[in-house]
Design an enzyme around this catalytic site. Structure first.
Site, PDB file in Angstrom:
ATOM      1  CB  VAL A  44       2.523  53.194  73.669  1.00  0.00           C
ATOM      2  CG1 VAL A  44       3.657  52.196  73.510  1.00  0.00           C
ATOM      3  CG2 VAL A  44       1.950  53.102  75.074  1.00  0.00           C
ATOM      4  N   GLY A 273       4.781  39.856  74.613  1.00  0.00           N
ATOM      5  CA  GLY A 273       3.456  40.260  74.158  1.00  0.00           C
ATOM      6  C   GLY A 273       2.924  41.433  74.956  1.00  0.00           C
ATOM      7  CG  HIS A 446      16.085  48.338  35.770  1.00  0.00           C
ATOM      8  ND1 HIS A 446      16.271  47.177  36.490  1.00  0.00           N
ATOM      9  CD2 HIS A 446      17.259  48.627  35.169  1.00  0.00           C
ATOM     10  CE1 HIS A 446      17.514  46.764  36.332  1.00  0.00           C
ATOM     11  NE2 HIS A 446      18.146  47.636  35.531  1.00  0.00           N
TER      12      HIS A 446
HETATM   13  P1  NAD Z   1       4.976  39.327  70.058  1.00  0.00           P
HETATM   14  O1  NAD Z   1       3.660  38.674  70.204  1.00  0.00           O
HETATM   15  O2  NAD Z   1       5.396  39.861  68.741  1.00  0.00           O
HETATM   16  O3  NAD Z   1       6.141  38.325  70.506  1.00  0.00           O
HETATM   17  C1  NAD Z   1       6.169  37.725  71.765  1.00  0.00           C
HETATM   18  C2  NAD Z   1       6.951  36.438  71.625  1.00  0.00           C
HETATM   19  O4  NAD Z   1       7.225  35.964  72.921  1.00  0.00           O
HETATM   20  C3  NAD Z   1       6.194  35.350  70.889  1.00  0.00           C
HETATM   21  O5  NAD Z   1       7.013  34.847  69.859  1.00  0.00           O
HETATM   22  C4  NAD Z   1       5.919  34.311  71.971  1.00  0.00           C
HETATM   23  O6  NAD Z   1       5.935  32.993  71.479  1.00  0.00           O
HETATM   24  C5  NAD Z   1       7.080  34.560  72.926  1.00  0.00           C
HETATM   25  N1  NAD Z   1       6.832  34.195  74.311  1.00  0.00           N
HETATM   26  C6  NAD Z   1       5.704  34.374  75.029  1.00  0.00           C
HETATM   27  N2  NAD Z   1       5.883  33.966  76.301  1.00  0.00           N
HETATM   28  C7  NAD Z   1       7.168  33.527  76.388  1.00  0.00           C
HETATM   29  C8  NAD Z   1       7.962  32.999  77.440  1.00  0.00           C
HETATM   30  N3  NAD Z   1       7.467  32.858  78.672  1.00  0.00           N
HETATM   31  N4  NAD Z   1       9.249  32.639  77.177  1.00  0.00           N
HETATM   32  C9  NAD Z   1       9.763  32.798  75.910  1.00  0.00           C
HETATM   33  N5  NAD Z   1       9.052  33.286  74.887  1.00  0.00           N
HETATM   34  C10 NAD Z   1       7.772  33.665  75.119  1.00  0.00           C
HETATM   35  O7  NAD Z   1       4.993  40.438  71.207  1.00  0.00           O
HETATM   36  P2  NAD Z   1       6.017  41.640  71.463  1.00  0.00           P
HETATM   37  O8  NAD Z   1       7.272  41.468  70.708  1.00  0.00           O
HETATM   38  O9  NAD Z   1       6.066  41.787  72.945  1.00  0.00           O
HETATM   39  O10 NAD Z   1       5.233  42.857  70.864  1.00  0.00           O
HETATM   40  C11 NAD Z   1       3.932  43.153  71.365  1.00  0.00           C
HETATM   41  C12 NAD Z   1       3.059  43.738  70.294  1.00  0.00           C
HETATM   42  O11 NAD Z   1       3.539  45.031  69.984  1.00  0.00           O
HETATM   43  C13 NAD Z   1       3.094  42.928  69.014  1.00  0.00           C
HETATM   44  O12 NAD Z   1       2.008  42.051  68.967  1.00  0.00           O
HETATM   45  C14 NAD Z   1       2.988  43.975  67.962  1.00  0.00           C
HETATM   46  O13 NAD Z   1       1.644  44.068  67.554  1.00  0.00           O
HETATM   47  C15 NAD Z   1       3.378  45.276  68.617  1.00  0.00           C
HETATM   48  N6  NAD Z   1       4.651  45.745  68.058  1.00  0.00           N
HETATM   49  C16 NAD Z   1       4.703  46.041  66.741  1.00  0.00           C
HETATM   50  C17 NAD Z   1       5.890  46.475  66.199  1.00  0.00           C
HETATM   51  C18 NAD Z   1       5.948  46.815  64.751  1.00  0.00           C
HETATM   52  O14 NAD Z   1       4.887  47.040  64.164  1.00  0.00           O
HETATM   53  N7  NAD Z   1       7.118  46.839  64.143  1.00  0.00           N
HETATM   54  C19 NAD Z   1       7.036  46.574  66.974  1.00  0.00           C
HETATM   55  C20 NAD Z   1       6.941  46.259  68.312  1.00  0.00           C
HETATM   56  C21 NAD Z   1       5.737  45.844  68.844  1.00  0.00           C
END
Ligand code: NAD
Length: 471
Positions: A44, A273, A446
């Site tokens: 992925v 998520g 710097h």
């Molecule tokens: P996340 O957990 O970062 O964010 C999901 C958000 O959705 C949370 O803030 C949650 O409160 C909110 N949420 C959940 N259900 C909801 C609803 N029904 N209505 C509104 N808000 C809701 O998850 P993500 O952004 O889907 O990413 C998934 C995973 O992928 C992350 O945990 C991360 O580990 C990984 N990821 C990492 C990176 C990176 O390292 N830069 C980038 C993308 C994804």
């Protein structure tokens, strides 16, 4: 079915957990079979996650810089975006990296099997081959590295207008009005890409702030930018229903005060998520037990409840980050190779590649206080950094959380341009048991943004050169 393949090590899943494990095992002299559906290793992260999203975020940054250069006396005019070319460039980055991994797999003489594996017992798996037919693989040890998939919400319609991150990264259509569900990593990164490309973006987050769980001092500079970039940010609000009517989606919202309202969008990006890919793998037959959340139960060496099977990466638990998966993969291989190796990181960096970026490692201030630690905190705003001024990027902050008695660095956080690069210093400091004084007394170049970490450390000790605070 063809004759069984017998192997000392089977690795299922060739993402950033699986392929580094396979490579490390081959480097240690093991014969390895690596199974994945994609034509090359990458998973992925390379095919549908980190790499294509960062390519698009880079393009968004170029557009943003061109638009804001006028302030510096340089006028480019409004950028013209050729979407086919942009998509082709992003795809070429993915192709270059994944085919490179394919080459490294061949050079290491790893047997790459394309297909979907399912365990048939504690020492064997059956692969449904991409080209048709099945292949049995009998193994001495196996590493499960099957990753995660986007969480699906049952009330959402099955419609091409409802996308997950994979659909959003394909960039096949630029909606006028986009609703991003979830103000986390993916929601904010891709929300910024689509907003910069010209969409009207609304973000809905059910918690009271963007990036819940991250340090509010770090989120603040990003939230300020998001407020101008996004059409609306709906906090403390959930989506209760989505209905497809004609060529648009009607979305029903409810906030925590109980207020309900509706709005129409062209597309919805669901980023609420991810969940581990642990179903349909025959793990019951293999004796691998799962937690209530669907993660594999593992010990310190990443060994599952089945003696010969290890699990690494997203299927092995939080945080679901590629670099944590890679570290675990190598750790599991060391254990299989007979070394007394355990997974015991003190600091795992988390980076949100928004603009500004947000990065942190170790404990946040809130986690340290909730854990009952007595701490000292040093905050250095980038308005006081010469390098940030020359980059026209004063919108940042560096923060250090240290133990009040010993001065040991417990956590480091950075928000601002290039925070993802700067956080490496914090990881090394925590892993090496450095104190805030060690960071303050280390000479930083710097003018560089790394000086902001040194000055945050100086502030833990008392006063910093470029930020005066009356004591
Ligand atoms: P996340 O957990 O970062 O964010 C999901 C958000 O959705 C949370 O803030 C949650 O409160 C909110 N949420 C959940 N259900 C909801 C609803 N029904 N209505 C509104 N808000 C809701 O998850 P993500 O952004 O889907 O990413 C998934 C995973 O992928 C992350 O945990 C991360 O580990 C990984 N990821 C990492 C990176 C990176 O390292 N830069 C980038 C993308 C994804």
């Amino acid at each position: 079915m063809a004759d069984s393949i017998k192997t000392p090590l089977l690795v299922v899943g060739a993402g950033p957990g699986g392929y580094p494990a396979a490579f490390h095992a081959a480097d240690l002299g093991m014969e390895v079979v690596l199974v994945d559906r994609d034509p090359n290793p990458g998973g992925v992260c390379l095919y549908r996650g980190c790499i294509p999203s960062k390519a698009l975020l880079h393009a968004a940054q170029v557009i943003h810089e061109a638009r804001t250069a006028e302030k510096l006396g340089i006028t480019f005019g409004e950028p013209e975006i050729d979407f086919d070319k942009l998509r082709a460039w992003k795809d070429s980055v993915v192709e270059k990296l994944t085919s490179g991994l394919g080459g490294l797999t061949k050079q290491r003489k790893i047997r790459y099997v394309r297909g979907t594996a399912r365990f048939a017992g504690p020492d064997r798996a059956i692969v449904a081959l991409t080209d048709g037919g099945e292949q049995e693989i009998v193994f001495e040890n196996a590493i499960l590295a099957t990753g995660s998939e986007p969480t699906r919400l049952p009330f959402l319609p099955d419609s091409s207008r409802v996308m997950d991150s994979t659909g959003a990264l394909a960039l096949d259509h630029l909606p006028k009005r986009l609703l991003v569900m979830g103000g986390g990593y993916i929601g904010l990164e891709l929300g910024q890409v689509y907003a910069t490309l010209g969409c009207t973006v609304t973000v809905v987050e059910m918690k009271p702030s963007l990036l819940p769980g991250a340090d509010p001092d770090l989120v603040k500079p990003l939230a300020k930018v998001c407020t101008t970039q996004f059409h609306k940010i709906l906090l403390d609000t959930s989506v209760t229903a989505v209905t497809e009517k004609g060529d648009q989606l009607t979305v029903a919202f409810r906030d925590t005060a109980g207020k309900t309202f509706e709005e129409a969008f062209d597309r919805v990006l669901v980023a609420v998520g991810r969940r581990p890919v642990s179903k349909g793998l025959g793990l019951e037959q293999a004796g691998v037990q799962l937690t209530a959340q669907g993660f594999a139960q593992i010990d310190e060496a990443r060994r599952t409840t089945s003696e010969r099977i290890y699990a690494v990466g997203d299927i092995a638990g939080q945080p679901m980050l590629a670099h944590k998966a890679t570290h675990e993969g190598r750790c599991a291989v060391e254990a299989i190779h007979g070394k007394k190796h355990i997974y015991d990181p003190r600091a795992i960096p988390a980076v949100v590649f928004t603009d500004p970026e947000i990065a942190w490692c170790g404990l946040t201030e809130d986690e340290a206080r909730r854990g009952g630690r007595r701490i000292r905190v040093g905050l250095f705003p980038w308005q006081a950094s010469g390098r940030a001024a020359t980059l026209d990027r004063p919108d940042g902050v560096s923060k250090i959380v240290a133990d009040a008695e010993t001065g040991l660095v417990l956590g480091v956080g950075v928000a601002g341009y290039g925070a993802g690069e700067l956080i490496g210093e914090g990881v090394v400091a925590i892993e090496m048991g450095a104190t805030a004084e060690d960071l303050a007394l280390s000479i930083h170049a710097h003018p560089s943004l790394s000086e902001t970490i040194m000055e945050a450390a100086e502030r833990v000790m008392g006063q910093s050169t470029h930020y005066f605070q009356r004591m």
